[in-house]
Design an enzyme around this catalytic site. Structure first.
Site, PDB file in Angstrom:
ATOM      1  N   LYS A 163       0.865  -1.190   0.000  1.00 25.43           N
ATOM      2  CA  LYS A 163       0.000   0.000   0.000  1.00 25.43           C
ATOM      3  C   LYS A 163       0.887   1.220   0.000  1.00 25.43           C
ATOM      4  O   LYS A 163       1.800   1.342   0.829  1.00 25.43           O
ATOM      5  CB  LYS A 163      -0.862  -0.012   1.287  1.00 25.43           C
ATOM      6  CG  LYS A 163      -1.843   1.150   1.357  1.00 25.43           C
ATOM      7  CD  LYS A 163      -3.090   0.868   0.553  1.00 25.43           C
ATOM      8  CE  LYS A 163      -3.995   2.062   0.365  1.00 25.43           C
ATOM      9  NZ  LYS A 163      -3.542   2.999  -0.698  1.00 25.43           N
TER      10      LYS A 163
ATOM     11  N   LYS B  28       4.662   2.220   8.677  1.00 23.40           N
ATOM     12  CA  LYS B  28       3.452   2.996   8.992  1.00 23.40           C
ATOM     13  C   LYS B  28       2.227   2.078   9.067  1.00 23.40           C
ATOM     14  O   LYS B  28       1.427   2.167   9.997  1.00 23.40           O
ATOM     15  CB  LYS B  28       3.254   4.055   7.901  1.00 23.40           C
ATOM     16  CG  LYS B  28       2.318   5.158   8.292  1.00 23.40           C
ATOM     17  CD  LYS B  28       2.124   6.121   7.146  1.00 23.40           C
ATOM     18  CE  LYS B  28       3.406   6.832   6.753  1.00 23.40           C
ATOM     19  NZ  LYS B  28       3.211   7.793   5.657  1.00 23.40           N
TER      20      LYS B  28
ATOM     21  N   LYS C 224       5.285   1.969  -2.749  1.00 21.27           N
ATOM     22  CA  LYS C 224       5.265   3.365  -3.193  1.00 21.27           C
ATOM     23  C   LYS C 224       5.544   3.408  -4.695  1.00 21.27           C
ATOM     24  O   LYS C 224       6.144   2.482  -5.243  1.00 21.27           O
ATOM     25  CB  LYS C 224       6.347   4.185  -2.452  1.00 21.27           C
ATOM     26  CG  LYS C 224       6.037   5.662  -2.393  1.00 21.27           C
ATOM     27  CD  LYS C 224       5.048   6.005  -1.295  1.00 21.27           C
ATOM     28  CE  LYS C 224       4.712   7.465  -1.274  1.00 21.27           C
ATOM     29  NZ  LYS C 224       3.907   7.820  -0.095  1.00 21.27           N
TER      30      LYS C 224
ATOM     31  N   THR D 106      -5.146  12.882   6.152  1.00 22.70           N
ATOM     32  CA  THR D 106      -3.775  12.998   6.670  1.00 22.70           C
ATOM     33  C   THR D 106      -3.724  14.099   7.731  1.00 22.70           C
ATOM     34  O   THR D 106      -3.195  13.899   8.838  1.00 22.70           O
ATOM     35  CB  THR D 106      -2.790  13.305   5.523  1.00 22.70           C
ATOM     36  OG1 THR D 106      -2.890  12.244   4.575  1.00 22.70           O
ATOM     37  CG2 THR D 106      -1.366  13.420   6.021  1.00 22.70           C
TER      38      THR D 106
ATOM     39  N   ASN E 149      -1.967  19.512  -0.117  1.00 27.82           N
ATOM     40  CA  ASN E 149      -3.053  18.702   0.457  1.00 27.82           C
ATOM     41  C   ASN E 149      -2.931  18.635   1.965  1.00 27.82           C
ATOM     42  O   ASN E 149      -3.872  18.947   2.701  1.00 27.82           O
ATOM     43  CB  ASN E 149      -2.976  17.256  -0.057  1.00 27.82           C
ATOM     44  CG  ASN E 149      -3.379  17.151  -1.507  1.00 27.82           C
ATOM     45  OD1 ASN E 149      -4.114  17.990  -2.009  1.00 27.82           O
ATOM     46  ND2 ASN E 149      -2.894  16.144  -2.192  1.00 27.82           N
TER      47      ASN E 149
ATOM     48  N   SER F  69      -7.391   5.486   3.675  1.00 31.21           N
ATOM     49  CA  SER F  69      -7.237   4.691   2.449  1.00 31.21           C
ATOM     50  C   SER F  69      -7.650   3.242   2.722  1.00 31.21           C
ATOM     51  O   SER F  69      -8.320   2.600   1.907  1.00 31.21           O
ATOM     52  CB  SER F  69      -5.784   4.690   1.975  1.00 31.21           C
ATOM     53  OG  SER F  69      -5.537   5.804   1.155  1.00 31.21           O
TER      54      SER F  69
HETATM   55  P1  NAD Z   1       1.200  18.408  -2.235  1.00 32.06           P
HETATM   56  O1  NAD Z   1       1.798  18.218  -3.552  1.00 32.06           O
HETATM   57  O2  NAD Z   1      -0.261  18.601  -2.159  1.00 32.06           O
HETATM   58  O3  NAD Z   1       1.888  19.647  -1.497  1.00 32.06           O
HETATM   59  C1  NAD Z   1       3.260  19.814  -1.366  1.00 32.06           C
HETATM   60  C2  NAD Z   1       3.481  21.238  -0.875  1.00 32.06           C
HETATM   61  O4  NAD Z   1       4.849  21.421  -0.565  1.00 32.06           O
HETATM   62  C3  NAD Z   1       3.104  22.314  -1.884  1.00 32.06           C
HETATM   63  O5  NAD Z   1       2.471  23.368  -1.226  1.00 32.06           O
HETATM   64  C4  NAD Z   1       4.468  22.782  -2.407  1.00 32.06           C
HETATM   65  O6  NAD Z   1       4.429  24.112  -2.857  1.00 32.06           O
HETATM   66  C5  NAD Z   1       5.268  22.642  -1.143  1.00 32.06           C
HETATM   67  N1  NAD Z   1       6.702  22.574  -1.378  1.00 32.06           N
HETATM   68  C6  NAD Z   1       7.386  21.923  -2.344  1.00 32.06           C
HETATM   69  N2  NAD Z   1       8.707  22.152  -2.203  1.00 32.06           N
HETATM   70  C7  NAD Z   1       8.841  22.935  -1.119  1.00 32.06           C
HETATM   71  C8  NAD Z   1       9.941  23.519  -0.459  1.00 32.06           C
HETATM   72  N3  NAD Z   1      11.185  23.329  -0.885  1.00 32.06           N
HETATM   73  N4  NAD Z   1       9.697  24.259   0.651  1.00 32.06           N
HETATM   74  C9  NAD Z   1       8.443  24.477   1.079  1.00 32.06           C
HETATM   75  N5  NAD Z   1       7.370  23.965   0.490  1.00 32.06           N
HETATM   76  C10 NAD Z   1       7.567  23.213  -0.583  1.00 32.06           C
HETATM   77  O7  NAD Z   1       1.680  17.171  -1.349  1.00 32.06           O
HETATM   78  P2  NAD Z   1       1.015  16.597  -0.047  1.00 32.06           P
HETATM   79  O8  NAD Z   1       0.121  15.473  -0.439  1.00 32.06           O
HETATM   80  O9  NAD Z   1       0.524  17.697   0.801  1.00 32.06           O
HETATM   81  O10 NAD Z   1       2.290  15.915   0.635  1.00 32.06           O
HETATM   82  C11 NAD Z   1       3.212  16.664   1.422  1.00 32.06           C
HETATM   83  C12 NAD Z   1       4.009  15.703   2.276  1.00 32.06           C
HETATM   84  O11 NAD Z   1       3.105  14.947   3.085  1.00 32.06           O
HETATM   85  C13 NAD Z   1       4.809  14.664   1.485  1.00 32.06           C
HETATM   86  O12 NAD Z   1       5.995  14.371   2.188  1.00 32.06           O
HETATM   87  C14 NAD Z   1       3.916  13.465   1.464  1.00 32.06           C
HETATM   88  O13 NAD Z   1       4.646  12.271   1.289  1.00 32.06           O
HETATM   89  C15 NAD Z   1       3.323  13.570   2.856  1.00 32.06           C
HETATM   90  N6  NAD Z   1       2.085  12.836   2.989  1.00 32.06           N
HETATM   91  C16 NAD Z   1       0.969  13.211   2.310  1.00 32.06           C
HETATM   92  C17 NAD Z   1      -0.193  12.467   2.462  1.00 32.06           C
HETATM   93  C18 NAD Z   1      -1.470  12.857   1.795  1.00 32.06           C
HETATM   94  O14 NAD Z   1      -2.495  12.160   2.030  1.00 32.06           O
HETATM   95  N7  NAD Z   1      -1.522  13.909   1.027  1.00 32.06           N
HETATM   96  C19 NAD Z   1      -0.198  11.338   3.297  1.00 32.06           C
HETATM   97  C20 NAD Z   1       0.950  11.000   3.978  1.00 32.06           C
HETATM   98  C21 NAD Z   1       2.101  11.758   3.818  1.00 32.06           C
END
Ligand code: NAD
Length: 428
Positions: free
Chosen positions: A68, A92, A104, A188, A219, A356
């Site tokens: 997953k 996790k 992944k 999340t 997100n 999920s």
């Molecule tokens: P996303 O693409 O929606 O958002 C990423 C954000 O990070 C954007 O706002 C982008 O502008 C910003 N960003 C990119 N580079 C950057 C930098 N150098 N400095 C500051 N900001 C920066 O992604 P997301 O889904 O929100 O995921 C963000 C993190 O959370 C990731 O590490 C992801 O693996 C983790 N995560 C997300 C989820 C989920 O359900 N969305 C679940 C578990 C973990």
């Protein structure tokens, strides 16, 4: 040379192993991904040219159930990164006691440079390339950085076309109309919110006076900031890839979200249009955001944001890792020595994979829960496992990261012992 992400991830495993009795065989298996697939995806671009994109899918371990994990679209996606993310997913899922292994995927691409139709062809092409590697009972996809429910919908649809049957359980994070779950879009951040509330209460922090900085406004980060803002926490800084804003008296997060929706960046938020004069603010860089003097720092962007280079400058008292792997293992040591409490990714951001899981269960049963039911199930599980990790940290006098790995390792070890090592090549 800096350590590979996977080597860095393994450092945490080795630390936890000091407290868990695990067979040598199980340990050896956990050090390597079970299967890694690398594919090239030829895509016809809107201008008629052909472009080849590199994609990956890694199943790290499937002892506890099908793989997953999300799919990431980013220019820096590499096999090392995908393997590390799959490693984290393994721990996790075990930590949250979900019946899944870890996986992944990713494509090396800057999705902002693609048109919507190119993005759809790329997403469908990726599924075409990995279709034999995934499946409802084999390996289940989900959104990650720069992928969303629209993309998950295309992926599920393409898989269903290939298999010639509706297969909603192969992808989670889909639109509601395609078998998505209530509450998946905010899962999340909601999960992290429960962890933060439980933990800050233990340290006697009061919401109204607790200052928070959030790095990343996608997100996870934007929803996180809004949940905290609405609960009464003082969110003083946020940032995205273009930079950040800081206001010691607190930011108005809903306005920033609204602005970002129409302008795609947070940095101009107070300088243009109607929200300009709401609150005095300072434009800051991402580096500055990380070192602000706040109570709580929430990295919610990408990995390796806090390293040995800037760890000694961190002033926050608590760090909740909403992003995966935002702190390197060498930075961990520095933060520990400064007495900063770090709450690890595999616990803090596990709300996403937990809902999920609920989506997958609903897809398999064809019976769908209300938002209240999903929220309740998520809350119960997040609080239960946060308390379990806290108890282990108290028992062994270890930090929350090591404690989380101990908890997950115990579950993985149990499953591996029950199955045996599946060593097909032993001499009889
Ligand atoms: P996303 O693409 O929606 O958002 C990423 C954000 O990070 C954007 O706002 C982008 O502008 C910003 N960003 C990119 N580079 C950057 C930098 N150098 N400095 C500051 N900001 C920066 O992604 P997301 O889904 O929100 O995921 C963000 C993190 O959370 C990731 O590490 C992801 O693996 C983790 N995560 C997300 C989820 C989920 O359900 N969305 C679940 C578990 C973990």
């Amino acid at each position: 040379m800096s350590k590979s992400l996977l080597a860095d991830a393994n450092v945490r495993l080795e630390e936890a192993l000091k407290y868990v009795s695990i067979s040598e065989d199980a340990f050896s298996r956990l050090k390597y991904p079970k299967a890694s697939l690398s594919v090239s995806i030829p895509i016809r671009m809107d201008d008629g040219s052909l472009k080849i994109f590199q994609g990956y899918r890694v199943r790290y371990d499937d002892t506890r159930g099908p793989g997953k994990g999300g799919v990431r679209y980013h220019p820096s996606v590499s096999i090392d990164e995908v393997q590390s993310l799959a490693f984290w997913m393994t721990f996790k899922c075990a930590l949250l006691n979900l019946p899944f292994g870890g996986a992944k995927g990713g494509i090396t691409v800057n999705p902002k440079e693609l048109s919507k139709t190119e993005l759809e062809r790329l997403s469908r092409g990726y599924i075409e390339a990995i279709a034999d590697f995934i499946g409802t009972d084999v390996d289940i996809l989900a959104p990650d950085v720069y992928t969303n429910e629209m993309i998950m919908g295309w992926m599920m649809d393409q898989y269903s076309i290939i298999r010639r049957r509706f297969s909603p359980g192969v992808v989670t994070g889909k639109p509601l109309t395609m078998g998505g779950s209530q509450g998946r879009d905010t899962a999340t951040a909601t999960g992290a919110f429960h962890v933060i509330n439980v933990m800050l209460k233990k340290f006697n922090l009061v919401k109204e006076t607790t200052t928070v900085a959030v790095q990343g406004f996608g997100n996870a980060g934007a929803q996180m900031a809004e949940l905290l803002f609405k609960a009464g926490y003082k969110v003083v800084a946020v940032s995205d890839s273009q930079g950040g804003i800081y206001a010691p008296q607190g930011l108005d997060i809903p306005s920033i979200r609204q602005y970002k929706k129409s302008h795609r960046t947070v940095t101009g938020v107070y300088c243009q249009d109607s929200v300009c004069n709401i609150i005095d603010h300072e434009v800051i860089t991402n580096e500055q955001l990380l070192t602000l003097d706040v109570d709580v720092l929430i990295p919610a962007a990408l990995e390796k944001q806090i390293t040995e280079k800037n760890a000694s400058e961190i002033q926050a008292k608590f760090i909740f890792e909403v992003a995966n792997g935002p702190i390197t293992s060498s930075a961990d040591n520095i933060l520990n020595s400064k007495g900063i409490h770090v709450f690890p990714d595999i616990l803090v951001n596990a709300g996403g994979v937990t809902v999920s899981y609920l989506e997958w269960v609903q897809n398999r049963n064809g019976l769908y829960w209300s938002l209240t039911e999903v929220h309740e199930k998520l809350k119960v599980r997040m609080i239960e496992e946060t308390e379990a990790v806290w108890s282990i940290s108290q028992k062994f006098e270890v930090n929350m990261r090591t404690s989380a790995y101990i908890h997950a390792l115990n579950r993985l070890n149990e499953a591996m012992s029950a199955k045996g090592t599946r060593d097909y090549y032993q001499n009889n």
